[in-house]
Design a protein around this motif. Structure first.
Motif, short mmCIF file in Angstrom:
data_model
loop_
_atom_site.label_atom_id
_atom_site.label_comp_id
_atom_site.label_asym_id
_atom_site.label_seq_id
_atom_site.Cartn_x
_atom_site.Cartn_y
_atom_site.Cartn_z
N ALA A 161 0.82 -1.21 0.00
CA ALA A 161 0.00 0.00 0.00
C ALA A 161 0.85 1.26 0.00
O ALA A 161 1.99 1.26 0.45
N MET A 162 0.28 2.33 -0.53
CA MET A 162 0.87 3.67 -0.46
C MET A 162 2.25 3.75 -1.10
O MET A 162 3.14 4.47 -0.62
N GLY A 163 2.48 3.00 -2.16
CA GLY A 163 3.75 3.09 -2.88
C GLY A 163 4.91 2.38 -2.22
O GLY A 163 6.05 2.58 -2.61
N SER A 164 4.64 1.56 -1.23
CA SER A 164 5.73 0.83 -0.57
C SER A 164 5.82 -0.58 -1.15
O SER A 164 5.00 -1.00 -1.96
N TYR A 165 6.83 -1.33 -0.70
CA TYR A 165 7.09 -2.67 -1.21
C TYR A 165 7.41 -3.62 -0.07
O TYR A 165 7.96 -3.21 0.95
N PHE A 166 7.08 -4.89 -0.27
CA PHE A 166 7.48 -5.96 0.64
C PHE A 166 8.52 -6.82 -0.06
O PHE A 166 8.37 -7.17 -1.23
N LEU A 167 9.57 -7.17 0.66
CA LEU A 167 10.63 -8.03 0.15
C LEU A 167 10.67 -9.28 1.02
O LEU A 167 10.72 -9.19 2.25
N LYS A 168 10.65 -10.44 0.36
CA LYS A 168 10.69 -11.72 1.06
C LYS A 168 11.91 -12.48 0.55
O LYS A 168 12.12 -12.59 -0.66
N SER A 169 12.72 -13.00 1.46
CA SER A 169 13.92 -13.74 1.11
C SER A 169 13.78 -15.19 1.54
O SER A 169 13.51 -15.47 2.71
N ASP A 170 13.95 -16.10 0.59
CA ASP A 170 13.87 -17.55 0.86
C ASP A 170 12.61 -17.94 1.62
O ASP A 170 12.66 -18.77 2.54
N GLY A 171 11.48 -17.34 1.30
CA GLY A 171 10.21 -17.71 1.90
C GLY A 171 9.99 -17.22 3.32
O GLY A 171 8.99 -17.56 3.95
N GLN A 172 10.90 -16.43 3.85
CA GLN A 172 10.75 -15.90 5.21
C GLN A 172 9.69 -14.81 5.23
O GLN A 172 9.18 -14.38 4.20
N ARG A 173 9.40 -14.34 6.42
CA ARG A 173 8.46 -13.24 6.58
C ARG A 173 8.96 -12.02 5.79
O ARG A 173 10.16 -11.72 5.77
N ALA A 174 8.04 -11.32 5.14
CA ALA A 174 8.40 -10.17 4.33
C ALA A 174 8.76 -8.97 5.19
O ALA A 174 8.20 -8.77 6.27
#
Length: 180
Positions: free
Chosen positions: A160-173
């Motif tokens: 939301a609001m122009g932000s991003y989620f990054l997830k590495s190797d299936g871990q919590r974003a």
């Protein structure tokens, strides 16, 4: 393979596609965003006399080829335009409408890649250097359960609001932003 920064590629491509060559080739007004060299080629179609039309086409093609050779104009196909939109994922860029002539472009809302390098910055937050040169930095204070390494699978999606989620190797974003 040499990688240039995405901003550099996009800026150069945008300038080139605007047809910044200074050669006046047509008396008719050109449609917005169309390079003068290309419009000149299209204008030849209106010539009634065959010899005049052929001479017009020869001159226009010569000017178009010269402009392309000097880098004043670049022609891209749909797949190349799609690639530019994907490379720009995560950047707040001006409209790439020049790539959207005939149909609504595919909306890019996620990206899957592999980490070339992952490390903690001076503030203790993770920085991910991805294949292809993109660099993403963690913006929140969440912790990762496992340390990401070279070769870690990275998934990034719009939030939301122009932000991003990054997830590495299936871990919590974690929240992240693109920095390069």
């Amino acid at each position: 393979m040499t990688y240039f920064s995405t901003r550099t590629k996009l800026a150069a491509l945008g300038l080139v596609l605007l047809g910044l060559a200074a050669t006046p080739l047509s008396a008719q007004p050109k449609p917005e965003g169309r390079a003068a060299q290309f419009q000149s080629l299209l204008d030849c179609k209106a010539k009634a006399d065959g010899a005049e039309r052929l001479a017009c086409y020869d001159a226009a093609v010569g000017a178009l080829a010269g402009a392309e050779q000097k880098g004043d104009i670049v022609v891209v196909d749909r797949e190349q335009a799609k690639s530019v939109r994907r490379q720009a994922f995560g950047f707040n860029m001006p409209s790439l409408a020049m790539f959207e002539r005939t149909e609504k472009p595919e909306e890019v809302d996620s990206l899957a890649s592999v980490a070339d390098r992952a490390y903690r910055g001076g503030d203790g937050k993770w920085i991910f250097e991805l294949e292809g040169g993109a660099v993403w930095a963690q913006t929140d204070n969440e912790t990762l359960g496992r340390q990401p390494d070279k070769g870690s699978k990275v998934e990034i999606r719009k939030a939301a609001m122009g932000s991003y989620f990054l997830k590495s190797d299936g871990q919590r974003a974690v929240r992240a932003r693109r920095v390069k």
